[in-house]
Design a protein around this motif. Structure first.
Motif, PDB file in Angstrom:
ATOM      1  N   GLY A   1      11.418 -15.112 -41.713  1.00  0.00           N
ATOM      2  CA  GLY A   1      11.921 -16.447 -41.408  1.00  0.00           C
ATOM      3  C   GLY A   1      13.425 -16.554 -41.443  1.00  0.00           C
ATOM      4  O   GLY A   1      14.141 -15.614 -41.764  1.00  0.00           O
TER       5      GLY A   1
ATOM      6  N   ARG B   1      16.841 -14.255 -40.145  1.00  0.00           N
ATOM      7  CA  ARG B   1      16.395 -12.869 -40.034  1.00  0.00           C
ATOM      8  C   ARG B   1      14.999 -12.743 -39.459  1.00  0.00           C
ATOM      9  O   ARG B   1      14.418 -11.651 -39.492  1.00  0.00           O
ATOM     10  CB  ARG B   1      16.414 -12.191 -41.413  1.00  0.00           C
TER      11      ARG B   1
ATOM     12  N   CYS C   1      11.803 -12.039 -37.324  1.00  0.00           N
ATOM     13  CA  CYS C   1      11.611 -10.890 -36.444  1.00  0.00           C
ATOM     14  C   CYS C   1      12.195 -11.117 -35.044  1.00  0.00           C
ATOM     15  O   CYS C   1      11.832 -12.066 -34.354  1.00  0.00           O
ATOM     16  CB  CYS C   1      10.108 -10.602 -36.332  1.00  0.00           C
TER      17      CYS C   1
ATOM     18  N   ARG D   1      23.114  -9.258 -33.780  1.00  0.00           N
ATOM     19  CA  ARG D   1      21.898 -10.005 -33.414  1.00  0.00           C
ATOM     20  C   ARG D   1      22.146 -10.776 -32.115  1.00  0.00           C
ATOM     21  O   ARG D   1      21.280 -10.868 -31.257  1.00  0.00           O
ATOM     22  CB  ARG D   1      21.487 -10.936 -34.558  1.00  0.00           C
TER      23      ARG D   1
ATOM     24  N   ARG E   1      15.287 -10.663 -49.679  1.00  0.00           N
ATOM     25  CA  ARG E   1      16.730 -10.908 -49.596  1.00  0.00           C
ATOM     26  C   ARG E   1      17.331 -10.511 -50.951  1.00  0.00           C
ATOM     27  O   ARG E   1      16.651 -10.615 -51.967  1.00  0.00           O
ATOM     28  CB  ARG E   1      17.049 -12.401 -49.378  1.00  0.00           C
TER      29      ARG E   1
ATOM     30  N   HIS F   1      25.938  -8.715 -38.945  1.00  0.00           N
ATOM     31  CA  HIS F   1      24.573  -9.017 -38.495  1.00  0.00           C
ATOM     32  C   HIS F   1      24.604 -10.055 -37.382  1.00  0.00           C
ATOM     33  O   HIS F   1      23.926  -9.908 -36.360  1.00  0.00           O
ATOM     34  CB  HIS F   1      23.706  -9.511 -39.667  1.00  0.00           C
TER      35      HIS F   1
HETATM   36  C1  HEM Z   1       2.920  -7.758 -35.047  1.00  0.00           C
HETATM   37  C2  HEM Z   1       4.112  -7.277 -34.834  1.00  0.00           C
HETATM   38  C3  HEM Z   1       5.313  -7.500 -35.712  1.00  0.00           C
HETATM   39  C4  HEM Z   1       5.397  -8.030 -36.980  1.00  0.00           C
HETATM   40  C5  HEM Z   1       4.264  -8.569 -37.854  1.00  0.00           C
HETATM   41  C6  HEM Z   1       6.802  -8.016 -37.355  1.00  0.00           C
HETATM   42  C7  HEM Z   1       7.296  -8.485 -38.568  1.00  0.00           C
HETATM   43  C8  HEM Z   1       8.628  -8.487 -38.907  1.00  0.00           C
HETATM   44  C9  HEM Z   1       9.125  -8.963 -40.173  1.00  0.00           C
HETATM   45  C10 HEM Z   1       8.286  -9.515 -41.306  1.00  0.00           C
HETATM   46  C11 HEM Z   1      10.487  -8.813 -40.147  1.00  0.00           C
HETATM   47  C12 HEM Z   1      11.450  -9.185 -41.277  1.00  0.00           C
HETATM   48  C13 HEM Z   1      11.866 -10.647 -41.107  1.00  0.00           C
HETATM   49  C14 HEM Z   1      12.632 -11.235 -42.271  1.00  0.00           C
HETATM   50  O1  HEM Z   1      13.245 -10.503 -43.052  1.00  0.00           O
HETATM   51  O2  HEM Z   1      12.646 -12.471 -42.398  1.00  0.00           O
HETATM   52  C15 HEM Z   1      10.843  -8.245 -38.874  1.00  0.00           C
HETATM   53  C16 HEM Z   1      12.126  -7.960 -38.476  1.00  0.00           C
HETATM   54  C17 HEM Z   1      12.443  -7.358 -37.284  1.00  0.00           C
HETATM   55  N1  HEM Z   1      11.574  -7.012 -36.275  1.00  0.00           N
HETATM   56 FE1  HEM Z   1       9.565  -7.336 -36.255  1.00  0.00          FE
HETATM   57  N2  HEM Z   1       7.532  -7.464 -36.329  1.00  0.00           N
HETATM   58  C18 HEM Z   1       6.669  -7.148 -35.311  1.00  0.00           C
HETATM   59  C19 HEM Z   1       6.998  -6.590 -34.086  1.00  0.00           C
HETATM   60  C20 HEM Z   1       8.290  -6.307 -33.665  1.00  0.00           C
HETATM   61  C21 HEM Z   1       8.634  -5.805 -32.359  1.00  0.00           C
HETATM   62  C22 HEM Z   1       7.652  -5.539 -31.221  1.00  0.00           C
HETATM   63  C23 HEM Z   1       9.982  -5.596 -32.367  1.00  0.00           C
HETATM   64  C24 HEM Z   1      10.888  -5.082 -31.265  1.00  0.00           C
HETATM   65  C25 HEM Z   1      10.517  -4.388 -30.239  1.00  0.00           C
HETATM   66  C26 HEM Z   1      10.491  -6.001 -33.676  1.00  0.00           C
HETATM   67  C27 HEM Z   1      11.803  -5.941 -34.064  1.00  0.00           C
HETATM   68  C28 HEM Z   1      12.291  -6.427 -35.266  1.00  0.00           C
HETATM   69  C29 HEM Z   1      13.701  -6.378 -35.641  1.00  0.00           C
HETATM   70  C30 HEM Z   1      14.844  -5.786 -34.811  1.00  0.00           C
HETATM   71  C31 HEM Z   1      13.803  -6.984 -36.907  1.00  0.00           C
HETATM   72  C32 HEM Z   1      15.079  -7.201 -37.721  1.00  0.00           C
HETATM   73  C33 HEM Z   1      15.610  -8.610 -37.480  1.00  0.00           C
HETATM   74  C34 HEM Z   1      16.888  -8.946 -38.233  1.00  0.00           C
HETATM   75  O3  HEM Z   1      17.082  -8.423 -39.342  1.00  0.00           O
HETATM   76  O4  HEM Z   1      17.692  -9.737 -37.717  1.00  0.00           O
HETATM   77  N3  HEM Z   1       9.419  -6.416 -34.431  1.00  0.00           N
HETATM   78  N4  HEM Z   1       9.684  -8.052 -38.127  1.00  0.00           N
END
Ligand code: HEM
Length: 465
Positions: free
Chosen positions: A406, A409, A411, A96, A347, A92
């Motif tokens: 948060g 990980r 977003c 990342r 998690r 990861h």
């Molecule tokens: C209002 C819009 C969005 C919300 C509310 C949101 C919310 C989230 C949440 C809750 C997670 C999980 C975080 C965690 O486990 O702590 C996440 C992960 C992620 N999001 Fe978003 N997201 C949004 C938009 C986007 C956009 C626009 C993209 C990319 C174009 C994106 C890409 C990702 C990716 C790649 C992860 C995985 C991160 C990781 O595991 O390292 N998200 N998002």
């Protein structure tokens, strides 16, 4: 001390979680207090909490103790096993690191134009005096934005074809039947199931195309076409060179890990689909919820219009002006407080841990529940009231307010999503005056892992500017 468990058969708990997630969480917190354990068939038990100290422990814990991959396993059949959403530990960290630069705050300025133009094109086509649903048009806009900024597709025939293909694929991927199957079956079995019926079945003299009947085989056929396109596109760009391109896929093709290795074709495919799946529905849904609230609060709409006039006059918003829209930012934050589209982030413990006062075994899932934490009356006075003012000039603690998750990980697309939502919201406000088409109440329906407004927020364009 052992945490309280929900006393329902596991299949019923899964059904409640898929079909009535908010009611199920609210009833559980009333019955058991801030923390409780949910149990689905074939999964580890999930400990849910809205306790701020426990959320802090979860977000600041060591990544090697707290895996995310097993929680997101239900998405594997669509995003693939190399997806950032499924990787943990060193894999990861490596991935990342390679994926962060295209999502850095400063890069947003270069995506701003595509974002505004996609919104503007869509608004041009909105009917006057006839009802349409905002959720649908925002899905089109955010999909266009991903196709341009992430995949680097330009308007034209291919763009329209892939817009339709991706939209159908994502629609099928969030079908509740697919969700149930993904939750009930281990990933390998789900992948096998996806293959069943992909090809026509010979029944006596008839060739029957089962794939049209079953949501998961339809999904599988669509994915085959998307994959074929993506692999061909990656090969074409490798042959032609990507140095002059600015889209995220091309930037990922140029990224290298610490050993100097680039991402493989399969990794690029999986991450491109991950960005599509994670970045499209989430943003569209949040925008739809934001208008759902604003259209019921004319005083908020008036303040939003006044701020926009003050910052941008009557012209279009320039990328540099976006960060000066403080009231709009507060409105979007308040929307995500009331309806965090991902209601809980999880998690899986890799060793036994004491979380709060509870002794939790290795293998247990721990869910920081944004939906419940964001409605704690001790943190958010009058929690049910839509009140953007509560965010003005304030920075809530990341353990009390976490719509983007948060820690390590959080977003990846947070800056992208925030920038995009401000631009699209401002463009709609600038161009049209909307009113709700019918009186409707706060009702939620699940779309995949996100919570969408039931009925899609039907509106009518009252006037155009
Ligand atoms: C209002 C819009 C969005 C919300 C509310 C949101 C919310 C989230 C949440 C809750 C997670 C999980 C975080 C965690 O486990 O702590 C996440 C992960 C992620 N999001 Fe978003 N997201 C949004 C938009 C986007 C956009 C626009 C993209 C990319 C174009 C994106 C890409 C990702 C990716 C790649 C992860 C995985 C991160 C990781 O595991 O390292 N998200 N998002």
């Amino acid at each position: 001390m052992q945490p309280p468990r929900i006393q329902l058969p596991p299949f019923l708990q899964l059904h409640q979680w898929v079909a009535h997630p908010l009611r199920f969480m609210e009833e559980s917190v009333q019955r058991h207090g801030d923390s409780f354990v949910m149990q689905f068939p074939n999964t580890p038990p999930f400990f849910f909490t809205r306790d701020v100290e426990m959320v802090r422990q979860l977000f600041t814990g060591k990544p090697e103790d707290l895996y995310v991959g097993p929680v997101n396993r239900v998405l594997e059949s669509v995003v693939g096993k190399n997806s950032l959403l499924l990787l943990d530990d060193q894999e990861h960290i490596r991935e990342r690191r390679m994926m962060t630069p295209p999502f850095h705050g400063e890069r947003m300025l270069s995506y701003g134009r595509s974002m505004r133009e996609a919104a503007s094109r869509s608004i041009d086509g909105w009917p006057q005096g006839k009802a349409f649903t905002l959720h649908e048009v925002f899905q089109d806009i955010t999909l266009d934005i991903i196709l341009e900024t992430v995949f680097g597709l330009a308007e034209g025939e291919t763009f329209t074809h892939f817009h339709e293909l991706f939209a159908r694929m994502l629609d099928m991927g969030s079908h509740n039947a697919v969700l149930y199957m993904s939750a009930l079956l281990p990933a390998e079995r789900m992948l096998k199931l996806l293959a069943v019926g992909r090809d026509p079945v010979q029944l006596g003299p008839w060739k029957v195309n089962v794939s049209r009947a079953l949501p998961w085989t339809q999904l599988s056929r669509l994915m085959q076409e998307v994959d074929a396109y993506l692999f061909a596109e990656i090969a074409r760009r490798r042959a032609e060179g990507v140095e002059k391109r600015e889209d995220v896929l091309s930037l990922l093709m140029q990224a290298h890990d610490e050993q100097g290795q680039p991402m493989s074709g399969q990794e690029l495919r999986d991450e491109a689909i991950t960005l599509l799946a994670a970045g499209h529905e989430t943003t569209a849904t949040t925008l739809a919820w934001a208008f759902h609230f604003v259209l019921q609060h004319p005083e908020v709409e008036e303040k939003l219009r006044a701020e926009l006039r003050q910052v941008a006059g009557t012209g279009p918003l320039s990328p540099e002006q976006v960060n000066r829209l403080e009231y709009l930012d507060a409105t979007l934050k308040e929307t995500l407080r009331l309806v965090p589209v991902a209601p809980a982030v999880g998690r899986v413990l890799q060793r036994p841990m004491k979380v709060g006062g509870w002794d939790l075994p290795a293998g247990m899932g721990v869910m920081a529940c944004a939906y419940l934490t964001h409605r704690r009356p001790d943190l958010w006075p009058e929690p049910e009231r839509f009140n953007p003012e509560r965010f003005l000039g304030k920075r809530p603690s990341p353990y009390e307010y976490f719509p983007f998750g948060g820690g390590a990980r959080r977003c990846l697309g947070m800056a992208f999503a925030t920038y995009e939502m401000r631009i699209v919201f401002a463009e709609v406000l600038r161009r049209v005056k909307l009113r709700p088409a019918t009186p409707y109440s706060f009702q939620v329906s699940r779309r995949g892992v996100t919570l969408a407004p039931r009925g899609g927020v039907p509106v009518i364009v009252e006037s155009r500017n």
